[in-house]
Motif scaffolding. Structure first.
Motif, PDB file in Angstrom:
ATOM      1  N   ALA A   1      -4.002  -8.593 -24.532  1.00 26.91           N
ATOM      2  CA  ALA A   1      -5.358  -8.144 -24.848  1.00 26.91           C
ATOM      3  C   ALA A   1      -6.324  -9.117 -24.195  1.00 26.91           C
ATOM      4  CB  ALA A   1      -5.578  -8.106 -26.356  1.00 26.91           C
ATOM      5  N   GLY A   2      -7.299  -8.565 -23.483  1.00 28.69           N
ATOM      6  CA  GLY A   2      -8.239  -9.443 -22.812  1.00 28.69           C
ATOM      7  C   GLY A   2      -9.359  -8.677 -22.142  1.00 28.69           C
ATOM      8  N   THR A   3     -10.227  -9.434 -21.488  1.00 29.06           N
ATOM      9  CA  THR A   3     -11.391  -8.874 -20.799  1.00 29.06           C
ATOM     10  C   THR A   3     -11.171  -8.968 -19.295  1.00 29.06           C
ATOM     11  OG1 THR A   3     -12.811  -9.601 -22.615  1.00 29.06           O
ATOM     12  CG2 THR A   3     -13.894  -9.028 -20.540  1.00 29.06           C
ATOM     13  N   LEU A   4     -11.378  -7.862 -18.600  1.00 32.80           N
ATOM     14  CA  LEU A   4     -11.110  -7.815 -17.167  1.00 32.80           C
ATOM     15  C   LEU A   4     -12.210  -8.496 -16.359  1.00 32.80           C
ATOM     16  CD1 LEU A   4      -9.720  -4.215 -16.528  1.00 32.80           C
ATOM     17  CD2 LEU A   4      -8.540  -6.263 -17.326  1.00 32.80           C
ATOM     18  N   SER A   5     -11.800  -9.057 -15.226  1.00 35.68           N
ATOM     19  CA  SER A   5     -12.717  -9.589 -14.226  1.00 35.68           C
ATOM     20  C   SER A   5     -12.048  -9.362 -12.876  1.00 35.68           C
ATOM     21  CB  SER A   5     -12.987 -11.083 -14.461  1.00 35.68           C
ATOM     22  OG  SER A   5     -11.782 -11.828 -14.345  1.00 35.68           O
ATOM     23  N   ASP A   6     -12.637  -9.888 -11.819  1.00 36.70           N
ATOM     24  CA  ASP A   6     -11.958  -9.809 -10.527  1.00 36.70           C
ATOM     25  C   ASP A   6     -12.213 -11.075  -9.727  1.00 36.70           C
ATOM     26  OD1 ASP A   6     -13.928  -9.188  -8.026  1.00 36.70           O
ATOM     27  OD2 ASP A   6     -14.742  -8.286  -9.857  1.00 36.70           O
ATOM     28  N   PHE A   7     -11.292 -11.369  -8.833  1.00 38.62           N
ATOM     29  CA  PHE A   7     -11.435 -12.475  -7.897  1.00 38.62           C
ATOM     30  C   PHE A   7     -11.431 -11.890  -6.495  1.00 38.62           C
ATOM     31  CE2 PHE A   7      -9.557 -15.747  -5.110  1.00 38.62           C
ATOM     32  CZ  PHE A   7     -10.505 -16.746  -5.271  1.00 38.62           C
ATOM     33  N   ASN A   8     -12.594 -11.823  -5.895  1.00 38.46           N
ATOM     34  CA  ASN A   8     -12.744 -11.212  -4.569  1.00 38.46           C
ATOM     35  C   ASN A   8     -12.130  -9.815  -4.527  1.00 38.46           C
ATOM     36  OD1 ASN A   8     -14.119 -13.429  -3.234  1.00 38.46           O
ATOM     37  ND2 ASN A   8     -12.163 -14.523  -3.301  1.00 38.46           N
ATOM     38  N   GLY A   9     -12.324  -9.080  -5.618  1.00 40.62           N
ATOM     39  CA  GLY A   9     -11.859  -7.696  -5.685  1.00 40.62           C
ATOM     40  C   GLY A   9     -10.555  -7.504  -6.432  1.00 40.62           C
ATOM     41  N   LEU A  10      -9.748  -8.556  -6.573  1.00 38.11           N
ATOM     42  CA  LEU A  10      -8.454  -8.446  -7.251  1.00 38.11           C
ATOM     43  C   LEU A  10      -8.678  -8.437  -8.757  1.00 38.11           C
ATOM     44  CD1 LEU A  10      -5.302  -8.504  -6.741  1.00 38.11           C
ATOM     45  CD2 LEU A  10      -5.473 -10.949  -7.278  1.00 38.11           C
ATOM     46  N   ILE A  11      -8.336  -7.330  -9.424  1.00 39.04           N
ATOM     47  CA  ILE A  11      -8.602  -7.176 -10.845  1.00 39.04           C
ATOM     48  C   ILE A  11      -7.598  -7.980 -11.654  1.00 39.04           C
ATOM     49  CG2 ILE A  11      -8.760  -5.533 -12.750  1.00 39.04           C
ATOM     50  CD1 ILE A  11      -9.712  -3.453 -10.756  1.00 39.04           C
ATOM     51  N   GLN A  12      -8.115  -8.696 -12.658  1.00 40.99           N
ATOM     52  CA  GLN A  12      -7.272  -9.619 -13.408  1.00 40.99           C
ATOM     53  C   GLN A  12      -7.789  -9.825 -14.827  1.00 40.99           C
ATOM     54  OE1 GLN A  12      -7.588 -13.472 -11.476  1.00 40.99           O
ATOM     55  NE2 GLN A  12      -9.813 -13.472 -11.610  1.00 40.99           N
TER      56      GLN A  12
ATOM     57  N   SER B   1      -3.805   0.838   5.377  1.00 37.45           N
ATOM     58  CA  SER B   1      -4.872   1.825   5.166  1.00 37.45           C
ATOM     59  C   SER B   1      -5.071   2.216   3.707  1.00 37.45           C
ATOM     60  CB  SER B   1      -4.572   3.085   5.982  1.00 37.45           C
ATOM     61  OG  SER B   1      -3.367   3.707   5.536  1.00 37.45           O
ATOM     62  N   GLU B   2      -4.012   2.175   2.903  1.00 36.62           N
ATOM     63  CA  GLU B   2      -4.089   2.637   1.521  1.00 36.62           C
ATOM     64  C   GLU B   2      -3.569   1.592   0.529  1.00 36.62           C
ATOM     65  OE1 GLU B   2      -2.268   6.501   1.061  1.00 36.62           O
ATOM     66  OE2 GLU B   2      -2.641   6.968   3.175  1.00 36.62           O
ATOM     67  N   GLY B   3      -3.482   0.360   0.977  1.00 34.07           N
ATOM     68  CA  GLY B   3      -2.862  -0.677   0.157  1.00 34.07           C
ATOM     69  C   GLY B   3      -3.544  -0.934  -1.161  1.00 34.07           C
ATOM     70  N   LEU B   4      -4.856  -0.701  -1.239  1.00 32.15           N
ATOM     71  CA  LEU B   4      -5.566  -0.966  -2.499  1.00 32.15           C
ATOM     72  C   LEU B   4      -5.070  -0.072  -3.626  1.00 32.15           C
ATOM     73  CD1 LEU B   4      -9.247  -1.545  -1.316  1.00 32.15           C
ATOM     74  CD2 LEU B   4      -7.403  -3.204  -1.645  1.00 32.15           C
ATOM     75  N   ALA B   5      -4.519   1.085  -3.283  1.00 36.20           N
ATOM     76  CA  ALA B   5      -3.960   1.970  -4.314  1.00 36.20           C
ATOM     77  C   ALA B   5      -2.700   1.371  -4.932  1.00 36.20           C
ATOM     78  CB  ALA B   5      -3.645   3.340  -3.718  1.00 36.20           C
TER      79      ALA B   5
ATOM     80  N   ARG C   1       2.303  -1.868  14.574  1.00 41.94           N
ATOM     81  CA  ARG C   1       1.367  -1.782  13.453  1.00 41.94           C
ATOM     82  C   ARG C   1       1.412  -3.096  12.686  1.00 41.94           C
ATOM     83  NH1 ARG C   1       0.077   3.696  12.906  1.00 41.94           N
ATOM     84  NH2 ARG C   1      -1.624   2.894  11.602  1.00 41.94           N
ATOM     85  N   THR C   2       0.282  -3.478  12.105  1.00 40.53           N
ATOM     86  CA  THR C   2       0.190  -4.785  11.456  1.00 40.53           C
ATOM     87  C   THR C   2      -0.459  -4.677  10.073  1.00 40.53           C
ATOM     88  OG1 THR C   2      -1.986  -5.262  12.424  1.00 40.53           O
ATOM     89  CG2 THR C   2      -0.029  -5.942  13.685  1.00 40.53           C
ATOM     90  N   ALA C   3      -0.270  -5.746   9.305  1.00 41.68           N
ATOM     91  CA  ALA C   3      -0.924  -5.878   8.008  1.00 41.68           C
ATOM     92  C   ALA C   3      -1.035  -7.365   7.678  1.00 41.68           C
ATOM     93  CB  ALA C   3      -0.158  -5.135   6.915  1.00 41.68           C
ATOM     94  N   ALA C   4      -1.959  -7.679   6.765  1.00 36.87           N
ATOM     95  CA  ALA C   4      -2.182  -9.069   6.358  1.00 36.87           C
ATOM     96  C   ALA C   4      -1.067  -9.534   5.422  1.00 36.87           C
ATOM     97  CB  ALA C   4      -3.539  -9.207   5.682  1.00 36.87           C
ATOM     98  N   PHE C   5      -0.697 -10.803   5.574  1.00 30.62           N
ATOM     99  CA  PHE C   5       0.355 -11.434   4.780  1.00 30.62           C
ATOM    100  C   PHE C   5      -0.185 -12.796   4.367  1.00 30.62           C
ATOM    101  CE2 PHE C   5       4.160 -13.991   4.208  1.00 30.62           C
ATOM    102  CZ  PHE C   5       5.129 -13.127   3.724  1.00 30.62           C
TER     103      PHE C   5
ATOM    104  N   GLN D   1      -5.337  -8.169  -2.677  1.00 23.21           N
ATOM    105  CA  GLN D   1      -6.463  -7.848  -1.810  1.00 23.21           C
ATOM    106  C   GLN D   1      -7.400  -9.041  -1.746  1.00 23.21           C
ATOM    107  OE1 GLN D   1     -10.127  -5.957  -2.733  1.00 23.21           O
ATOM    108  NE2 GLN D   1      -9.353  -5.082  -4.659  1.00 23.21           N
ATOM    109  N   PHE D   2      -8.194  -9.058  -0.694  1.00 19.68           N
ATOM    110  CA  PHE D   2      -9.271 -10.030  -0.560  1.00 19.68           C
ATOM    111  C   PHE D   2     -10.489  -9.294  -0.025  1.00 19.68           C
ATOM    112  CE2 PHE D   2     -11.771 -13.310   1.632  1.00 19.68           C
ATOM    113  CZ  PHE D   2     -11.871 -14.264   0.629  1.00 19.68           C
ATOM    114  N   ASN D   3     -11.462  -9.089  -0.903  1.00 18.79           N
ATOM    115  CA  ASN D   3     -12.694  -8.382  -0.538  1.00 18.79           C
ATOM    116  C   ASN D   3     -12.429  -7.051   0.155  1.00 18.79           C
ATOM    117  OD1 ASN D   3     -14.395 -10.363  -1.619  1.00 18.79           O
ATOM    118  ND2 ASN D   3     -14.409 -11.545   0.284  1.00 18.79           N
ATOM    119  N   GLY D   4     -11.531  -6.283  -0.421  1.00 17.81           N
ATOM    120  CA  GLY D   4     -11.274  -4.943   0.076  1.00 17.81           C
ATOM    121  C   GLY D   4     -10.192  -4.846   1.128  1.00 17.81           C
ATOM    122  N   GLU D   5      -9.657  -5.974   1.597  1.00 17.09           N
ATOM    123  CA  GLU D   5      -8.574  -5.938   2.573  1.00 17.09           C
ATOM    124  C   GLU D   5      -7.237  -6.087   1.860  1.00 17.09           C
ATOM    125  OE1 GLU D   5      -6.910  -8.188   6.590  1.00 17.09           O
ATOM    126  OE2 GLU D   5      -8.187  -9.284   5.176  1.00 17.09           O
TER     127      GLU D   5
END
Length: 277
Positions: free
Chosen positions: A148-159, A189-193, A226-230, A258-262
């Motif tokens: 149980a807790g209150t949500l926040s985010d760090f550069n978009g990452l929900i926590q 392209s769809e990693g945020l999902a 094809r590439t992606a961030a690691f 994620q970091f600011n949407g990436e």
């Protein structure tokens, strides 16, 4: 007894006073066959609203909606509440799920809600009983956990971060959810999902000539052009710093961050990188 006249309906009630039996006449809402009487909708609509409110309360555990007053809800619903642009109140939730990764200060918690059949969230605590339970192995992969807790985010990452974690309870042990198999273009392209969800991507290679991972460092993985961030995080979140960079193709089985949407692949354990023979 009830009597109807052309104008009104009457109820005659026998009563007694000091003088003996008497009659009292009470005027009711109107003639029983008067088409101009009370509209049934005036009774039905408020009744439906009351019933709807009761049902909502039973479903959410709160009269204020699914994401306030630490209402019990799914991880997907909690994430939706947090990202809702019209939400101006703290998102206070109670969530249940299975731990997919636990290391250092961090836990990834996942349930089966959402369009992809899984939703995840980060829980972070650098001190206290929750942090100690991670270190002791009481909270580990497969632990069933309620937080149980209150949500926040760090550069978009929900926590749920630090003191925002109000309480937690270990409710059991189970198998770790199977990773969702996706390809590298989907990560990019769809990693945020898939944020904080356990995934699997095959046949990856690290670009560049690095031989050992460094903490707080960005890398690029590729496959078929094809590439992606690691991203390798601090040693409080991952055990990769100082370990060897695979020089052969490997399967990644781990988290998406994620970091600011990436979208980023965020390895936690060295076993998240399985070198292909």
């Amino acid at each position: 007894q009830r009597y109807d006249s052309e104008d009104d309906a009457y109820v005659v009630v026998p009563v007694e006073d000091d003088q003996g039996p008497a009659e009292a006449t009470v005027i009711s809402e109107g003639s029983s066959n008067d088409s101009g009487g009370t509209n049934p909708l005036l009774i039905a609509i408020p009744a439906l609203l009351v019933i709807g409110g009761i049902v909502w309360f039973m479903m959410t555990g709160s009269s204020g909606g699914p994401c306030v007053d630490f209402a019990t809800t799914s991880i997907n619903q909690a994430r939706t509440c947090y990202t809702d642009a019209d939400n101006d109140t703290p998102v206070e939730v109670t969530l249940s799920g299975t731990v997919t990764r636990a290391y250092g200060d961090y836990v990834r918690l996942q349930d089966e809600s959402g369009d992809i059949g899984a939703s995840g969230i980060v829980v972070r605590r650098t001190t206290g009983p929750f942090h100690d339970a991670i270190g002791a192995g009481d909270i580990t992969r497969g632990t069933q956990l309620q937080v149980a807790g209150t949500l926040s985010d760090f550069n978009g990452l929900i926590q749920i971060n630090e003191q925002a974690l109000d309480s937690y309870e270990i409710t059991g042990e189970t198998d770790v959810p199977e990773p969702i198999a996706i390809d590298l273009p989907t990560v990019a392209s769809e990693g945020l999902a898939y944020e904080s969800v356990l995934i699997r991507v095959d046949s990856l290679q690290i670009q560049g000539d690095a031989t050992a991972f460094e903490e707080q460092s960005d890398y690029v993985v590729e496959r078929d052009g094809r590439t992606a961030a690691f991203r390798v995080q601090r040693s409080s979140e991952t055990e990769l710093p100082g370990t060897a960079v695979p020089q052969a193709p490997f399967t990644y089985e781990g988290m998406v961050g994620q970091f600011n949407g990436e979208p980023q692949l965020i390895p936690i354990r060295t076993s998240d990188l399985q070198v292909q023979e």
